[in-house]
Scaffold this motif. Sequence first.
Motif, PDB file in Angstrom:
ATOM      1  N   ASP A 241       0.847  -1.182   0.000  1.00 22.07           N
ATOM      2  CA  ASP A 241       0.000   0.000   0.000  1.00 22.07           C
ATOM      3  C   ASP A 241       0.893   1.246   0.000  1.00 22.07           C
ATOM      4  O   ASP A 241       1.655   1.486   0.946  1.00 22.07           O
ATOM      5  CB  ASP A 241      -0.891  -0.028   1.245  1.00 22.07           C
ATOM      6  N   VAL A 242       0.821   2.027  -1.041  1.00 20.19           N
ATOM      7  CA  VAL A 242       1.693   3.201  -1.184  1.00 20.19           C
ATOM      8  C   VAL A 242       1.480   4.185  -0.038  1.00 20.19           C
ATOM      9  O   VAL A 242       2.439   4.751   0.497  1.00 20.19           O
ATOM     10  CB  VAL A 242       1.448   3.890  -2.540  1.00 20.19           C
ATOM     11  N   ALA A 243       0.225   4.362   0.359  1.00 18.18           N
ATOM     12  CA  ALA A 243      -0.050   5.307   1.453  1.00 18.18           C
ATOM     13  C   ALA A 243       0.595   4.831   2.743  1.00 18.18           C
ATOM     14  O   ALA A 243       1.178   5.628   3.498  1.00 18.18           O
ATOM     15  CB  ALA A 243      -1.559   5.456   1.635  1.00 18.18           C
ATOM     16  N   ALA A 244       0.506   3.518   2.982  1.00 19.32           N
ATOM     17  CA  ALA A 244       1.116   2.976   4.200  1.00 19.32           C
ATOM     18  C   ALA A 244       2.624   3.097   4.151  1.00 19.32           C
ATOM     19  O   ALA A 244       3.279   3.402   5.166  1.00 19.32           O
ATOM     20  CB  ALA A 244       0.711   1.512   4.373  1.00 19.32           C
ATOM     21  N   GLU A 245       3.192   2.895   2.988  1.00 19.54           N
ATOM     22  CA  GLU A 245       4.639   3.003   2.846  1.00 19.54           C
ATOM     23  C   GLU A 245       5.105   4.435   3.069  1.00 19.54           C
ATOM     24  O   GLU A 245       6.153   4.680   3.685  1.00 19.54           O
ATOM     25  CB  GLU A 245       5.064   2.524   1.459  1.00 19.54           C
ATOM     26  N   THR A 246       4.305   5.361   2.575  1.00 15.75           N
ATOM     27  CA  THR A 246       4.671   6.763   2.734  1.00 15.75           C
ATOM     28  C   THR A 246       4.594   7.183   4.197  1.00 15.75           C
ATOM     29  O   THR A 246       5.429   7.953   4.702  1.00 15.75           O
ATOM     30  CB  THR A 246       3.737   7.648   1.888  1.00 15.75           C
ATOM     31  N   GLY A 250       9.940   3.738   8.379  1.00 14.54           N
ATOM     32  CA  GLY A 250      10.939   2.896   7.730  1.00 14.54           C
ATOM     33  C   GLY A 250      10.704   2.730   6.249  1.00 14.54           C
ATOM     34  O   GLY A 250      11.403   1.941   5.598  1.00 14.54           O
ATOM     35  N   GLY A 251       9.725   3.450   5.686  1.00 15.61           N
ATOM     36  CA  GLY A 251       9.472   3.376   4.261  1.00 15.61           C
ATOM     37  C   GLY A 251       8.890   2.044   3.831  1.00 15.61           C
ATOM     38  O   GLY A 251       8.240   1.326   4.605  1.00 15.61           O
ATOM     39  N   ALA A 252       9.180   1.665   2.599  1.00 20.11           N
ATOM     40  CA  ALA A 252       8.607   0.453   2.023  1.00 20.11           C
ATOM     41  C   ALA A 252       8.979  -0.818   2.784  1.00 20.11           C
ATOM     42  O   ALA A 252       8.110  -1.664   3.031  1.00 20.11           O
ATOM     43  CB  ALA A 252       9.030   0.337   0.563  1.00 20.11           C
ATOM     44  N   PRO A 253      10.246  -1.020   3.201  1.00 18.61           N
ATOM     45  CA  PRO A 253      10.574  -2.262   3.904  1.00 18.61           C
ATOM     46  C   PRO A 253       9.740  -2.481   5.169  1.00 18.61           C
ATOM     47  O   PRO A 253       9.223  -3.585   5.391  1.00 18.61           O
ATOM     48  CB  PRO A 253      12.066  -2.101   4.231  1.00 18.61           C
ATOM     49  N   ASP A 254       9.612  -1.431   5.971  1.00 21.24           N
ATOM     50  CA  ASP A 254       8.816  -1.581   7.200  1.00 21.24           C
ATOM     51  C   ASP A 254       7.335  -1.797   6.891  1.00 21.24           C
ATOM     52  O   ASP A 254       6.657  -2.590   7.558  1.00 21.24           O
ATOM     53  CB  ASP A 254       8.970  -0.327   8.073  1.00 21.24           C
ATOM     54  N   ALA A 255       6.811  -1.098   5.883  1.00 23.94           N
ATOM     55  CA  ALA A 255       5.400  -1.235   5.521  1.00 23.94           C
ATOM     56  C   ALA A 255       5.106  -2.644   4.999  1.00 23.94           C
ATOM     57  O   ALA A 255       4.066  -3.226   5.314  1.00 23.94           O
ATOM     58  CB  ALA A 255       5.022  -0.188   4.480  1.00 23.94           C
ATOM     59  N   GLU A 257       6.765  -5.403   5.806  1.00 17.08           N
ATOM     60  CA  GLU A 257       6.816  -6.316   6.954  1.00 17.08           C
ATOM     61  C   GLU A 257       5.540  -6.226   7.783  1.00 17.08           C
ATOM     62  O   GLU A 257       4.984  -7.251   8.210  1.00 17.08           O
ATOM     63  CB  GLU A 257       8.036  -5.980   7.835  1.00 17.08           C
ATOM     64  N   ALA A 258       5.070  -5.015   8.009  1.00 11.31           N
ATOM     65  CA  ALA A 258       3.859  -4.825   8.814  1.00 11.31           C
ATOM     66  C   ALA A 258       2.643  -5.456   8.119  1.00 11.31           C
ATOM     67  O   ALA A 258       1.808  -6.101   8.777  1.00 11.31           O
ATOM     68  CB  ALA A 258       3.618  -3.332   9.059  1.00 11.31           C
ATOM     69  N   ALA A 259       2.558  -5.284   6.817  1.00  9.24           N
ATOM     70  CA  ALA A 259       1.423  -5.848   6.081  1.00  9.24           C
ATOM     71  C   ALA A 259       1.475  -7.376   6.104  1.00  9.24           C
ATOM     72  O   ALA A 259       0.439  -8.046   6.269  1.00  9.24           O
ATOM     73  CB  ALA A 259       1.437  -5.337   4.644  1.00  9.24           C
ATOM     74  N   TRP A 260       2.664  -7.940   5.964  1.00 10.03           N
ATOM     75  CA  TRP A 260       2.784  -9.402   5.976  1.00 10.03           C
ATOM     76  C   TRP A 260       2.443  -9.978   7.351  1.00 10.03           C
ATOM     77  O   TRP A 260       1.756 -11.001   7.447  1.00 10.03           O
ATOM     78  CB  TRP A 260       4.197  -9.805   5.567  1.00 10.03           C
ATOM     79  N   GLU A 261       2.898  -9.327   8.400  1.00 10.86           N
ATOM     80  CA  GLU A 261       2.571  -9.787   9.750  1.00 10.86           C
ATOM     81  C   GLU A 261       1.070  -9.704  10.002  1.00 10.86           C
ATOM     82  O   GLU A 261       0.488 -10.558  10.689  1.00 10.86           O
ATOM     83  CB  GLU A 261       3.339  -8.962  10.787  1.00 10.86           C
ATOM     84  N   LYS A 262       0.440  -8.683   9.459  1.00  7.00           N
ATOM     85  CA  LYS A 262      -1.014  -8.572   9.567  1.00  7.00           C
ATOM     86  C   LYS A 262      -1.700  -9.747   8.875  1.00  7.00           C
ATOM     87  O   LYS A 262      -2.670 -10.319   9.396  1.00  7.00           O
ATOM     88  CB  LYS A 262      -1.479  -7.255   8.948  1.00  7.00           C
TER      89      LYS A 262
END
Length: 309
Positions: A241-246, A250-255, A257-262
Amino acid sequence: MTARPSRARKKKSGGGFRAALLLVLAVALGAAATWGLRGCRAPERPAPASAKTPVSAAPSVPARPPKAPAARMPADFESVDRRPGGVVAVVLDDLGYDERALETLAGWDAPLAVAVIPSAPFAGRAVALARAKGWDLLVHLPMEPEAGRSEAEAIGADDGDATIREKVIQALGRTPGALGINNHQGSKATANARVVRAVLRVVKERGLFFLDSRTTNASVAGAEAAALHVPFLARDVFLDDVAAETASKGGAPDALEAAWEKALALAAKKGEAIVIGHPRRETLAFLKRRFASEKAAGVGLVRVSELVP
């Protein structure tokens, strides 16, 4: 002198004549009565057939076979073997534009679904790759968004039912072997019940399933699919999700990881999770790494068609 006959003789002669006359009348009356009875007699019933000559029975009408139950899903969909921690299905949208992404995916060996935009320049190559890998192939059907420009040949909210049907059939013709359809964009179109019904009628006719990308909370695809008895799935997590990454520090890497854990948490909670990602370089690198680690950890990775109810 001639003697006259006696009275007794005359009387005897007259009596004989009368007797003969009465006899004639009696015969005539008897004949008339017999003829009249024959004319008024009820028709005779046919004689019963003899025991040696069986009477052929009327042909029996075969009983109508019971109506077969309606198929809930196409026969080539396989039911998933669920695990204690649940299972995750990954769908890669927007395939057919980036040739380098197809070259990267050619080296993958993992359960996957690829959603190909029919009008994309490399759509044919993406379809061939899905076949070669045994992946699920979906038509990533362009549909009108609330804002921004629609993709070429998108299903518009103002399109008539016949136009929508023609566009869906043409899209399927460009992606032979597709098991289902999911919407590309479509926040405006998927909120329109008439438009969604027109799309789902073709999905049902072709024995496919519909995956709602859920680009809007106003989508009516689930309700319309239930009404039409169309196999239906819905996206749980957008991986990139571009909005979540923005928004993420931590930018795209953290976003990612967070989405995958979800997704893993949802799979553990409800038994399954459907993740949609896109063929971006960061996303593909992340998925390749996580597929290897999840396989080693015993996490269930499945094709999305295995989740069709």
